[in-house]
Scaffold this motif. Structure first.
Motif, PDB file in Angstrom:
ATOM      1  N   GLY A   1       2.766   5.216   4.820  1.00 32.39           N
ATOM      2  CA  GLY A   1       1.774   6.286   4.973  1.00 32.39           C
ATOM      3  C   GLY A   1       1.784   6.821   6.385  1.00 32.39           C
ATOM      4  N   SER A   2       0.637   7.337   6.798  1.00 31.61           N
ATOM      5  CA  SER A   2       0.576   8.009   8.108  1.00 31.61           C
ATOM      6  C   SER A   2       0.497   6.998   9.252  1.00 31.61           C
ATOM      7  CB  SER A   2      -0.660   8.908   8.150  1.00 31.61           C
ATOM      8  OG  SER A   2      -1.814   8.104   8.014  1.00 31.61           O
ATOM      9  N   ALA A   3       0.887   7.456  10.436  1.00 33.74           N
ATOM     10  CA  ALA A   3       0.811   6.599  11.626  1.00 33.74           C
ATOM     11  C   ALA A   3      -0.645   6.253  11.925  1.00 33.74           C
ATOM     12  CB  ALA A   3       1.446   7.320  12.811  1.00 33.74           C
TER      13      ALA A   3
ATOM     14  N   ILE B   1      -0.910  -4.490  -5.557  1.00 36.55           N
ATOM     15  CA  ILE B   1      -0.388  -3.148  -5.281  1.00 36.55           C
ATOM     16  C   ILE B   1      -1.559  -2.180  -5.144  1.00 36.55           C
ATOM     17  CG2 ILE B   1       1.088  -1.319  -6.258  1.00 36.55           C
ATOM     18  CD1 ILE B   1       2.326  -3.630  -8.039  1.00 36.55           C
ATOM     19  N   LYS B   2      -1.528  -1.354  -4.070  1.00 34.00           N
ATOM     20  CA  LYS B   2      -2.602  -0.360  -3.882  1.00 34.00           C
ATOM     21  C   LYS B   2      -1.980   1.037  -3.839  1.00 34.00           C
ATOM     22  CE  LYS B   2      -5.388   2.009  -1.707  1.00 34.00           C
ATOM     23  NZ  LYS B   2      -5.142   3.402  -1.994  1.00 34.00           N
ATOM     24  N   PRO B   3      -2.038   1.763  -4.968  1.00 32.40           N
ATOM     25  CA  PRO B   3      -1.487   3.132  -4.983  1.00 32.40           C
ATOM     26  C   PRO B   3      -2.390   4.095  -4.216  1.00 32.40           C
ATOM     27  CG  PRO B   3      -1.810   2.243  -7.222  1.00 32.40           C
ATOM     28  CD  PRO B   3      -2.569   1.366  -6.280  1.00 32.40           C
ATOM     29  N   SER B   4      -1.850   5.268  -3.905  1.00 38.36           N
ATOM     30  CA  SER B   4      -2.658   6.290  -3.234  1.00 38.36           C
ATOM     31  C   SER B   4      -3.652   6.893  -4.220  1.00 38.36           C
ATOM     32  CB  SER B   4      -1.756   7.396  -2.686  1.00 38.36           C
ATOM     33  OG  SER B   4      -2.558   8.473  -2.255  1.00 38.36           O
ATOM     34  N   GLU B   5      -4.869   7.086  -3.751  1.00 37.11           N
ATOM     35  CA  GLU B   5      -5.909   7.714  -4.596  1.00 37.11           C
ATOM     36  C   GLU B   5      -5.691   9.227  -4.700  1.00 37.11           C
ATOM     37  OE1 GLU B   5      -6.135   6.724  -1.583  1.00 37.11           O
ATOM     38  OE2 GLU B   5      -7.558   7.881  -0.394  1.00 37.11           O
ATOM     39  N   LEU B   6      -4.793   9.761  -3.861  1.00 31.04           N
ATOM     40  CA  LEU B   6      -4.554  11.214  -3.894  1.00 31.04           C
ATOM     41  C   LEU B   6      -3.678  11.604  -5.086  1.00 31.04           C
ATOM     42  CD1 LEU B   6      -4.038  12.151  -0.132  1.00 31.04           C
ATOM     43  CD2 LEU B   6      -6.127  11.705  -1.420  1.00 31.04           C
TER      44      LEU B   6
ATOM     45  N   GLU C   1       2.620  19.194  15.360  1.00 29.76           N
ATOM     46  CA  GLU C   1       2.124  18.432  14.205  1.00 29.76           C
ATOM     47  C   GLU C   1       3.238  18.165  13.217  1.00 29.76           C
ATOM     48  OE1 GLU C   1      -1.337  20.702  12.856  1.00 29.76           O
ATOM     49  OE2 GLU C   1      -1.618  21.044  15.011  1.00 29.76           O
ATOM     50  N   GLU C   2       3.060  17.074  12.444  1.00 31.46           N
ATOM     51  CA  GLU C   2       4.028  16.777  11.386  1.00 31.46           C
ATOM     52  C   GLU C   2       3.687  17.684  10.209  1.00 31.46           C
ATOM     53  OE1 GLU C   2       3.506  12.942   9.543  1.00 31.46           O
ATOM     54  OE2 GLU C   2       5.366  13.113   8.412  1.00 31.46           O
ATOM     55  N   SER C   3       4.673  18.476   9.725  1.00 28.95           N
ATOM     56  CA  SER C   3       4.305  19.462   8.690  1.00 28.95           C
ATOM     57  C   SER C   3       4.124  18.795   7.324  1.00 28.95           C
ATOM     58  CB  SER C   3       5.322  20.600   8.641  1.00 28.95           C
ATOM     59  OG  SER C   3       6.255  20.428   7.596  1.00 28.95           O
TER      60      SER C   3
ATOM     61  N   ILE D   1       0.871  -1.197   0.000  1.00 33.91           N
ATOM     62  CA  ILE D   1       0.000   0.000   0.000  1.00 33.91           C
ATOM     63  C   ILE D   1       0.899   1.235   0.000  1.00 33.91           C
ATOM     64  CG2 ILE D   1      -1.817   1.246   1.240  1.00 33.91           C
ATOM     65  CD1 ILE D   1      -2.561  -1.376   2.638  1.00 33.91           C
ATOM     66  N   GLY D   2       0.683   2.137  -0.964  1.00 34.85           N
ATOM     67  CA  GLY D   2       1.589   3.282  -1.128  1.00 34.85           C
ATOM     68  C   GLY D   2       0.998   4.611  -0.713  1.00 34.85           C
ATOM     69  N   PRO D   3       1.871   5.605  -0.467  1.00 30.64           N
ATOM     70  CA  PRO D   3       1.426   6.958  -0.116  1.00 30.64           C
ATOM     71  C   PRO D   3       1.421   7.867  -1.355  1.00 30.64           C
ATOM     72  CG  PRO D   3       3.758   6.805   0.261  1.00 30.64           C
ATOM     73  CD  PRO D   3       3.365   5.519  -0.425  1.00 30.64           C
TER      74      PRO D   3
ATOM     75  N   GLU E   1       5.976   1.864   7.194  1.00 30.23           N
ATOM     76  CA  GLU E   1       6.892   2.990   6.937  1.00 30.23           C
ATOM     77  C   GLU E   1       6.083   4.245   7.191  1.00 30.23           C
ATOM     78  OE1 GLU E   1      10.066   2.688   6.262  1.00 30.23           O
ATOM     79  OE2 GLU E   1      10.146   0.539   5.875  1.00 30.23           O
ATOM     80  N   LEU E   2       6.283   4.858   8.366  1.00 30.44           N
ATOM     81  CA  LEU E   2       5.390   5.952   8.784  1.00 30.44           C
ATOM     82  C   LEU E   2       6.123   7.284   8.832  1.00 30.44           C
ATOM     83  CD1 LEU E   2       3.764   3.850  11.658  1.00 30.44           C
ATOM     84  CD2 LEU E   2       3.031   4.004   9.273  1.00 30.44           C
ATOM     85  N   GLY E   3       5.504   8.254   9.461  1.00 30.15           N
ATOM     86  CA  GLY E   3       6.102   9.594   9.488  1.00 30.15           C
ATOM     87  C   GLY E   3       6.712   9.906  10.837  1.00 30.15           C
TER      88      GLY E   3
HETATM   89  N1  NAD Z   1       8.316   6.317   6.245  1.00 34.76           N
HETATM   90  C1  NAD Z   1       8.079   6.492   4.975  1.00 34.76           C
HETATM   91  O1  NAD Z   1       8.761   5.932   4.116  1.00 34.76           O
HETATM   92  C2  NAD Z   1       6.980   7.409   4.512  1.00 34.76           C
HETATM   93  C3  NAD Z   1       6.950   7.759   3.170  1.00 34.76           C
HETATM   94  C4  NAD Z   1       5.934   8.602   2.731  1.00 34.76           C
HETATM   95  C5  NAD Z   1       4.995   9.076   3.592  1.00 34.76           C
HETATM   96  N2  NAD Z   1       5.068   8.732   4.901  1.00 34.76           N
HETATM   97  C6  NAD Z   1       4.073   9.286   5.828  1.00 34.76           C
HETATM   98  O2  NAD Z   1       2.804   9.195   5.228  1.00 34.76           O
HETATM   99  C7  NAD Z   1       1.983  10.296   5.528  1.00 34.76           C
HETATM  100  C8  NAD Z   1       1.490  10.958   4.270  1.00 34.76           C
HETATM  101  O3  NAD Z   1       1.122  10.042   3.295  1.00 34.76           O
HETATM  102  P1  NAD Z   1      -0.397   9.729   2.941  1.00 34.76           P
HETATM  103  O4  NAD Z   1      -1.239  10.914   3.238  1.00 34.76           O
HETATM  104  O5  NAD Z   1      -0.434   9.157   1.587  1.00 34.76           O
HETATM  105  O6  NAD Z   1      -0.723   8.619   4.031  1.00 34.76           O
HETATM  106  P2  NAD Z   1      -2.131   7.927   4.364  1.00 34.76           P
HETATM  107  O7  NAD Z   1      -1.875   7.104   5.550  1.00 34.76           O
HETATM  108  O8  NAD Z   1      -3.234   8.887   4.392  1.00 34.76           O
HETATM  109  O9  NAD Z   1      -2.395   6.991   3.075  1.00 34.76           O
HETATM  110  C9  NAD Z   1      -1.576   5.905   2.751  1.00 34.76           C
HETATM  111  C10 NAD Z   1      -2.403   4.824   2.082  1.00 34.76           C
HETATM  112  O10 NAD Z   1      -3.402   4.356   2.968  1.00 34.76           O
HETATM  113  C11 NAD Z   1      -4.697   4.386   2.347  1.00 34.76           C
HETATM  114  N3  NAD Z   1      -5.678   4.796   3.356  1.00 34.76           N
HETATM  115  C12 NAD Z   1      -5.989   6.072   3.731  1.00 34.76           C
HETATM  116  N4  NAD Z   1      -6.901   6.059   4.718  1.00 34.76           N
HETATM  117  C13 NAD Z   1      -7.178   4.766   4.972  1.00 34.76           C
HETATM  118  C14 NAD Z   1      -8.044   4.103   5.893  1.00 34.76           C
HETATM  119  N5  NAD Z   1      -8.809   4.774   6.748  1.00 34.76           N
HETATM  120  N6  NAD Z   1      -8.087   2.751   5.874  1.00 34.76           N
HETATM  121  C15 NAD Z   1      -7.305   2.057   5.018  1.00 34.76           C
HETATM  122  N7  NAD Z   1      -6.476   2.635   4.124  1.00 34.76           N
HETATM  123  C16 NAD Z   1      -6.413   3.963   4.103  1.00 34.76           C
HETATM  124  C17 NAD Z   1      -4.562   5.385   1.223  1.00 34.76           C
HETATM  125  O11 NAD Z   1      -5.446   5.066   0.191  1.00 34.76           O
HETATM  126  C18 NAD Z   1      -3.103   5.278   0.815  1.00 34.76           C
HETATM  127  O12 NAD Z   1      -2.924   4.294  -0.163  1.00 34.76           O
HETATM  128  C19 NAD Z   1       2.871  11.194   6.367  1.00 34.76           C
HETATM  129  O13 NAD Z   1       2.609  10.970   7.724  1.00 34.76           O
HETATM  130  C20 NAD Z   1       4.269  10.743   6.029  1.00 34.76           C
HETATM  131  O14 NAD Z   1       5.219  11.016   7.018  1.00 34.76           O
HETATM  132  C21 NAD Z   1       6.014   7.905   5.373  1.00 34.76           C
END
Ligand code: NAD
Ligand SMILES: CC1=C(/C=C/C(C)=C/C=C/C(C)=C/C=C/C=C(C)/C=C/C=C(C)/C=C/C=C(\C)C=O)C(C)(C)CCC1
Length: 531
Positions: free
Chosen positions: A204-206, A153-158, A352-354, A127-129, A226-228
């Motif tokens: 993605g996010s924590a 593979i699940k890309p980000s919809e954003l 907050e994380e900017s 699952i990707g960000p 892999e979080l922030g």
């Molecule tokens: N450590 C790393 O390598 C790394 C890399 C990039 C981003 N990040 C972190 O990611 C965050 C930003 O990225 P983002 O906004 O794409 O993250 P996000 O967590 O919002 O989204 C990541 C993925 O999760 C899916 N998702 C979103 N909400 C969901 C839910 N409620 N249930 C299930 N799946 C859901 C999204 O479709 C997306 O594919 C920041 O906190 C950043 O620090 C970490």
């Protein structure tokens, strides 16, 4: 250049998701992925797919994030191509059975041919960000292919344009069914998480990482997260080059417009340096953007209105003083690289994380204070940066943990695609990149082989138990401790024998070399005397 039509975003039909997952599982069960040449073919195909889809990927990155062609190639498309090449170069080595010998296997068990087989975990979900919609989505996939997994593979919809181009590219170019892309947002991700995976690799996010980890725990599915993090930078009185520190930290917040998980959230700086540091930041800004950042083609935009408003709110809520930048333009999703001078750990800029082009400067009196503040703000950030004397940098690294760290720069530890990368504590679980990507999707399976002829030698394990046989085995295999009950090393006879015959050293190899020198010296000396 011919204009590129990007495919319109379409979420994958929810009802098709179970079939996509079961097909990937079925493909794994054919055992074809166990063949190393098959994996290499997939990696080679991915390499050429990235090359052939380069124009579409660059256009999609421009459409989703207004990412410059420079960054799109350097940190996205070419980055993943380099990963493919790295895996292709090292796959034979990575996949080889690892023979286990000393010190893992005592001499008494050497006939059991202990080895570790590198087995693919199975069928995995990645699952990707949104911030690096090519690199952060496909680098884990490179590791999974190399390890012999099938992948959904699940890309980000954003980043919808990237999501669609990646889907077309993967499904056209790689083995059908073994590698599929599911597009969508929460419902589609939930549907995916209702399936059984052998591993989930989430970036993605924590907040969402917690949802993923909880759901995965229901089926004891292992996860990489892999979080922030709220990453600190430390600048001490002894910073060797303040102008360079300013320039490098500004780079960390302008690359991809600061939408980088490892970029610094705040700078803890010695009070006496604050004014000069701000001046240096302004000089670096002028140097990078002579016509202002907004007019530059190099800097990305914020991904969408929600994130634009989130970052703007951090600025609006802050009680600090903007000392550089501050311009925002909602129509363009533009936020200028902005620095806010704050004096409260509870300030929005610290709490907050900017994940954007804004960061705080927090003046401190001592390094002790800086370390206290950083540990208070976030004890386990993804990264940290330190600009001080050698001893101070060592102290920062020792007294505060983080996923990774760079001394005298912003995120250089994360700028090389082959070194392990990952968080610690709540900034992430597990690591990838380079060999770590292969390892992340591999089961290290220990195999032993007991020869029939050894039966008599190892019969001690059978009932009826025989203490005399056990005592005999222990006498042969057990090492007696060289320490007492207080944990102190006891310098017994063995120690002094080794010290005398080892000529002062402790290792047998060292002793051998020292004896060589002694004998050699003696030989030269006596020969000279003879002459
Ligand atoms: N450590 C790393 O390598 C790394 C890399 C990039 C981003 N990040 C972190 O990611 C965050 C930003 O990225 P983002 O906004 O794409 O993250 P996000 O967590 O919002 O989204 C990541 C993925 O999760 C899916 N998702 C979103 N909400 C969901 C839910 N409620 N249930 C299930 N799946 C859901 C999204 O479709 C997306 O594919 C920041 O906190 C950043 O620090 C970490
Ligand atoms: C030393 C000599 C040379 C070599 C020069 C080199 C090797 C220069 C390298 C410069 C680099 C590596 C610059 C840094 C680039 C930064 C990058 C690529 C940023 C990447 C961002 C990433 C990966 C973001 C990730 C985001 C994450 C994980 C989360 O959000 C020569 C060869 C030039 C000459 C001899 C001397």
């Amino acid at each position: 250049m011919a204009s590129i039509t990007l495919p319109e975003y379409q979420a994958t039909a929810l009802e098709s998701i179970p079939k996509i997952a079961s097909t990937a599982r079925g493909q794994f069960r054919t055992h074809k992925t166990k063949n190393i040449e098959w994996r290499k073919v997939q990696l080679r195909k991915l390499y050429w797919a990235l090359e052939d889809y380069k124009p579409q990927l660059v256009a999609a990155l421009a459409s989703d994030l207004r990412k410059s062609k420079f960054e799109s190639l350097f940190t996205e498309v070419d980055w993943v191509k380099k990963d493919c090449m790295f895996m292709l170069d090292h796959l034979d080595n990575f996949t080889k059975d690892q023979k286990l010998g000393a010190p893992d296997v005592p001499l008494t068990f050497s006939m059991m041919n202990f080895r570790v087989r590198k087995e693919p975990l199975g069928t995995v979900l990645v699952i990707g960000p949104y911030n690096y919609p090519v690199q952060l989505l496909l680098c884990p996939v490179v590791g999974a292919i190399a390890a012999g997994c099938t992948v959904v593979i699940k890309p980000s919809e954003l980043t919808p344009a990237c999501a669609m181009v990646v889907k077309e590219m993967i499904e056209k170019c790689l083995d059908p069914g073994s590698f599929s892309v599911v597009n969508g947002s929460i419902p589609e991700t939930n549907a995916l998480m209702n399936e059984k995976w052998d591993k989930v690799f989430f970036t993605g996010s924590a907040q969402v990482g917690t949802i993923i980890a909880k759901k995965a725990a229901e089926t004891l599915t292992p996860v990489v997260l892999e979080l922030g993090g709220k990453n600190p930078a430390f600048i001490t009185k002894n910073c060797p080059n303040l102008a360079l520190a300013a320039r490098r930290l500004l780079w960390g917040k302008t690359h991809n417009n600061g939408q980088v998980c490892m970029s610094q959230n705040y700078v803890l700086i010695d009070k006496s340096l604050v004014d000069t540091f701000i001046e240096f930041l302004k000089l670096a800004y002028k140097d990078m953007f002579p016509r202002g950042a907004k007019a530059s083609d190099d800097i990305s935009r914020i991904v969408n209105k929600r994130h634009f408003l989130r970052i703007k709110k951090m600025l609006d809520d802050s009680k600090g003083k903007i000392v550089m930048g501050g311009e925002v333009d909602e129509d363009e999703l533009y936020i200028e690289p902005t620095v806010v001078l704050v004096n409260d750990v509870k300030d929005s800029m610290m709490e907050e994380e900017s994940f954007g082009p804004v960061f705080a400067i927090y003046p401190v009196n001592t390094l002790d204070e800086a370390l206290n503040v950083a540990n208070l703000v976030h004890r386990t950030p993804l990264s940290l940066y330190t600009f001080g004397s050698k001893a101070e940098n060592e102290r920062v690294i020792n007294e505060m943990t983080s996923g990774g760290a760079t001394i005298n720069d912003s995120f250089f530890h994360g700028s090389v695609n082959t070194v392990p990368f990952g968080g610690v504590g709540d900034s992430g679980w597990g690591a990838y990149r380079g060999k770590a990507s292969f390892d992340a999707f591999t089961h290290f399976r220990t195999i032993a082989e007991t020869p029939s002829w050894a039966e008599k030698l190892i019969r001690v394990r059978y009932m009826p138990y025989d203490f005399s046989a056990l005592n005999f085995l222990n006498r042969l295999t057990e090492k007696s401790p060289n320490f007492d009950r207080n944990g102190k090393v006891v310098k017994g006879l063995g120690y002094w024998i080794m010290l005398i015959f080892g000529l002062g050293g402790k290792s047998a190899k060292g002793a051998f070399l020292r004896w060589l020198v002694v004998v050699g010296a003696h030989f030269i000396y006596t020969n000279r005397l003879g002459r």
